[in-house]
Design an enzyme around this catalytic site. Structure first.
Site: not given
Ligand code: NAD
Length: 355
Positions: A140, A190, A222, A250
């Site tokens: 971000y 990851k 994942d 979330d």
């Protein structure tokens, strides 16, 4: 105690108003005084000043002992210049206050079991996961970033970058949090694909040497997304980077079925923390006395616990919320058959009464 209030947009002012009443009641009951200052952020700041985060807001937040934020954003500002969108105010205030750690508990309240999206046998032992998300680094904020045009077609890119000290400090927050909970941290990355994740994993392992009493495991993002719905009880604290944390926190929250119930804390190395409900500005119900104020009220409990060393007062708020749920009060988002339907103000009043 000085608290800076950033009510923001949509349902922000309505839910924050109930939060302030709770704080005042706590002050009355325990003999302390909360002083408030107010400042603009998000869409209301754009309308008033042309930008989502005026300098005066940053100053006022830094002067406070803690910041209470409602929510930002709404359709009115969806189509404006992306560089001044309301969400930029959120990213900006986190950066300006050095809030690198976002703590998001996803808890299934026993009274709201019916709202959970998972099968009862999956959550029979309850659900209590704390996602610790790195908040000021990663993709971000990484540079370079660009939206451009190449050979007649649009393209864009962002950069996921983490430096060692950024990983070390968030890992420490997670290990410390785990010590106060179940003593287990799962670091999510990851590392099978991303170089940045391999650095992340190495540094987390290195930092773990100082926390031998905490159990550390690793999981690819994942798989973590799958495990959260398959068997969320396996997690105690999850620590992860900004992007993965945004999504997983979330997901964990959504599983509980009660977005209007979940608080969050954003903390830095020192200085004031920022406390806010995890939900957005809910423009669809703004101004209608329909919003659930409990996530904001529970954010205040986190504020008292983390920024003001007032654990007893925090417990008191949480117990008042539990009692309110036991009495059957429900806003629309957590409504069930036979419950007492109430709006924002009545829900706030019920919590005050129980306090
Ligand atoms: P949202 O969380 O605002 O709303 C999603 C759904 O949940 C809506 O149906 C809404 O009515 C409901 N809801 C949310 N909070 C509720 C509450 N307290 N009580 C009852 N119902 C509630 O997410 P969205 O619709 O994706 O986003 C709306 C706006 O909020 C967008 O502009 C988005 O950018 C912004 N947003 C802000 C934040 C923040 O300020 N931290 C976070 C997420 C989204």
């Amino acid at each position: 105690m000085k608290i800076c209030i950033l009510a923001g947009d949509g349902i922000g002012p309505e839910i924050v108003a109930q939060g302030v009443k709770v704080l005042d009641k706590v002050g009355e009951k325990f003999g302390c005084t909360f002083e408030y200052s107010e400042a603009l952020i998000g869409g209301v700041a754009i309308d008033a000043t042309g930008g989502p985060l005026p300098d005066s807001t940053v100053e006022r937040c830094k002067e406070a002992d803690a910041v209470l934020l409602g929510a930002v954003g709404g359709p009115k500002w969806d189509t404006i210049d992306p560089s001044i969108r309301p969400e930029k105010g959120l990213l900006g205030i986190r950066k300006a206050m050095g809030l690198f750690a976002n703590l998001r508990p996803a808890v299934l309240f026993p009274q709201l079991k019916h709202a959970c999206y998972l099968r009862p046998d999956i959550v029979e032992n309850g659900l209590d996961v704390m996602v610790v998300r790195e908040l000021t680094g990663g993709i971000y904020f990484g540079e370079p970033r660009l939206e451009g045009e190449i050979e007649g077609e649009r393209y864009g890119y962002n950069t996921m970058v983490y430096r060692e000290h950024e990983i070390r400090r968030i890992a420490r927050v997670a290990f410390e949090a785990a010590r106060k909970r179940g003593g287990r941290v799962c670091s999510v990355d990851k590392a099978n694909v991303l170089d940045v994740s391999r650095v992340w994993r190495d540094v987390v392992v290195d930092e773990h040497a100082e926390y031998a009493d905490v159990e550390l495991s690793h999981m690819y993002v994942d798989n973590a997304a799958m495990q959260l719905v398959r068997d969320p009880g396996q997690f105690d604290v999850i620590v992860t980077g900004n992007l993965f944390g945004d999504i997983l926190s979330d997901e964990a929250a959504a599983i509980t079925g009660s977005i209007g119930m979940l608080p969050s804390a954003s903390l830095g190395a020192d200085g004031p923390g920022l406390y806010e409900p995890i939900h957005g500005s809910a423009p669809d119900i703004a101004g209608q006395d329909k919003a659930n104020p409990l996530a904001t009220i529970l954010s205040i409990a986190m504020m008292l616990r983390h920024s003001m060393d007032m654990a007893e007062e925090a417990d008191c708020i949480e117990q008042a919320v539990q009692k309110t749920l036991e009495q059957g009060y429900r806003t629309g988002d957590i409504m069930e058959q036979g419950a007492k339907a109430v709006g924002t103000k009545a829900m706030g009043a019920a919590v005050l009464e129980n306090l």
